[in-house]
Design a protein around this motif. Structure first.
Motif, short mmCIF file in Angstrom:
data_model
loop_
_atom_site.label_atom_id
_atom_site.label_comp_id
_atom_site.label_asym_id
_atom_site.label_seq_id
_atom_site.Cartn_x
_atom_site.Cartn_y
_atom_site.Cartn_z
N TYR A 60 0.87 -1.17 0.00
CA TYR A 60 0.00 0.00 0.00
C TYR A 60 0.90 1.22 0.00
N ILE A 100 -4.38 -2.16 -0.84
CA ILE A 100 -3.30 -3.06 -1.26
C ILE A 100 -3.47 -3.41 -2.74
N GLY A 137 -5.20 -2.47 5.39
CA GLY A 137 -4.01 -1.65 5.26
C GLY A 137 -3.88 -0.65 6.39
#
Length: 305
Positions: free
Chosen positions: A156, A261, A195
Motif C-alpha cells: 500500500y 493493497i 491496510g
C-alpha cells in the motif's frame, strides 16, 4: 472491454499463479465519471478505489503513448518498422543506460506534466476533496514487456509516504488499452481497512526509531522492498478475499487510497505489446506534504525512502 469475461491465461505475479476460483479472483467495479462527485466519493470510501471509465480524452492518451515509445526508437526497445503507438517489444538486447536516460527525461517533459495536470483529473480531485489540490512532483511512468517475470509486489502506498498526510490519493492511469493479459494492476478486495490496521501496527513497532527510520519504507521492521509480500495467492488466502482485475482502456483512471493493497501481474500479451502506465498522487495543498516527493522520479531513487 469492461464486461466480466473468461480470462484466457493464468495470472502470474513474481512466479506465483493467482487462483481463478470465484472466491479468490474477481473484477473491479467500473464507475461513470458523469455521476455526481459526492456519490462517487461515497463509492470510493466503501471500496478503497474508483475505476473511472473514460474520464480522460482517449485521443490524448494515445497521442502520449505514441510520443513515449517514439522516444525509444533508437534504443532497440520497440520493434523496427512498427507503429510506436502499438509499443511492440523488439525482444532484443538494449543499452540499459540509454533506456534509463530517456525515462529520466520523459518524467520531465512539459507534455507529461501537462498530461498529469489534465483538467478532468485536477477538477475531479478539487470537487471530491473540497479545495485546491497539489500534484506531487515525483510522478512515475513505467513500461513492462512480455517475458519480464518481475512484477510489483503487494503493498500500500502510504509505506512510501509516511512523512506527509495519509489523505493522499493515487491516480493510476493506463496509457493505452491494458486488458488483463497485459498485466495491469490488481487490487485486494476490502484491503483498505486491513491496510490501515497494518500501518497502525507498524506505527507501534516504529515508535522507538529515529524520525528518519520511522518514516522509512525500508526500516528494520519492513521488508527490503517495502512490499508486504510477493506471494499474492497466499495473501488472498490469509485474508480470505479476492484479487480484483480489470480490462483497462485508454481514457480510464483508477483512484485508490493510500492504504489500498495492490500489485501487478506479468505482461503476457500474445501480440508483444508493452504495457504503459503512469501513477501520480494528489492531495489537498493545505495538508502536510512529504518532502521526499518534491523531486522528479528516477529509476534508482528508492534510497530516499
Amino acid at each position: 472491454m469492461n464486461t466480466i469475461r473468461e480470462i484466457d491465461i493464468p495470472l502470474v505475479s513474481n512466479g506465483y499463479t493467482l487462483s481463478a476460483a470465484d472466491d479468490r479472483l474477481g473484477w473491479l467495479i467500473p464507475s461513470d465519471p458523469g455521476t455526481p462527485v459526492q456519490t462517487l466519493w461515497e463509492q470510493y470510501r466503501s471500496q478503497g478505489y474508483l475505476w473511472l471509465k473514460g474520464i480522460l480524452d482517449r485521443r490524448e492518451v494515445i497521442d502520449f503513448r505514441r510520443r513515449y515509445f517514439t522516444a525509444f526508437n533508437a534504443t532497440g526497445l520497440v520493434a523496427p518498422g512498427t507503429d510506436p503507438t502499438e509499443g511492440i517489444y523488439a525482444n532484443q538486447p538494449v543499452d540499459p543506460q540509454a533506456i534509463r536516460q530517456i525515462l529520466v527525461e520523459a518524467v520531465r517533459w512539459a507534455a507529461y506534466e501537462a498530461f498529469c495536470l489534465s483538467k478532468p483529473i485536477y477538477t475531479f480531485f478539487e470537487e471530491a476533496l473540497g479545495g485546491p489540490v497539489y500534484l506531487h512532483k515525483r510522478k512515475l511512468i513505467r513500461h513492462t514487456h512480455p517475458g519480464d517475470a518481475n512484477c510489483t509486489g503487494a503493498h500500500y502506498d502510504l509505506t512510501y509516504l509516511r512523512a506527509g498526510t495519509d489523505r493522499v490519493y493515487t491516480a493510476w492511469i493506463p496509457l493505452g488499452d491494458i486488458p488483463v493479459e497485459m498485466g495491469g494492476l490488481v487490487y485486494l478486495e476490502g484491503s483498505d481497512r486491513w491496510g490501515r490496521e497494518k500501518e497502525a501496527e507498524f506505527a507501534v513497532l516504529n515508535a522507538n526509531l529515529t524520525p528518519e527510520e520511522r518514516i522509512s519504507a525500508y526500516n528494520r521492521n519492513m521488508s527490503s522492498t517495502g512490499w508486504l509480500t510477493k506471494e499474492l495467492p497466499s495473501l488472498s488466502e490469509r485474508l480470505n478475499t479476492r484479487w480484483l482485475c480489470a480490462d483497462y482502456e485508454a481514457g480510464d483512471m483508477v483512484i485508490h487510497s493510500a492504504y489500498m493493497i495492490h500489485a501487478a501481474t506479468e505482461n503476457r500479451d500474445p501480440g508483444g505489446r508493452m504495457r504503459l502506465s503512469t501513477d501520480i498522487r494528489y492531495q489537498l495543498v493545505s495538508d502536510e506534504i512529504d518532502a521526499r516527493w518534491t523531486r522528479d522520479w528516477s529509476p534508482d531513487d528508492e534510497k530516499r525512502f
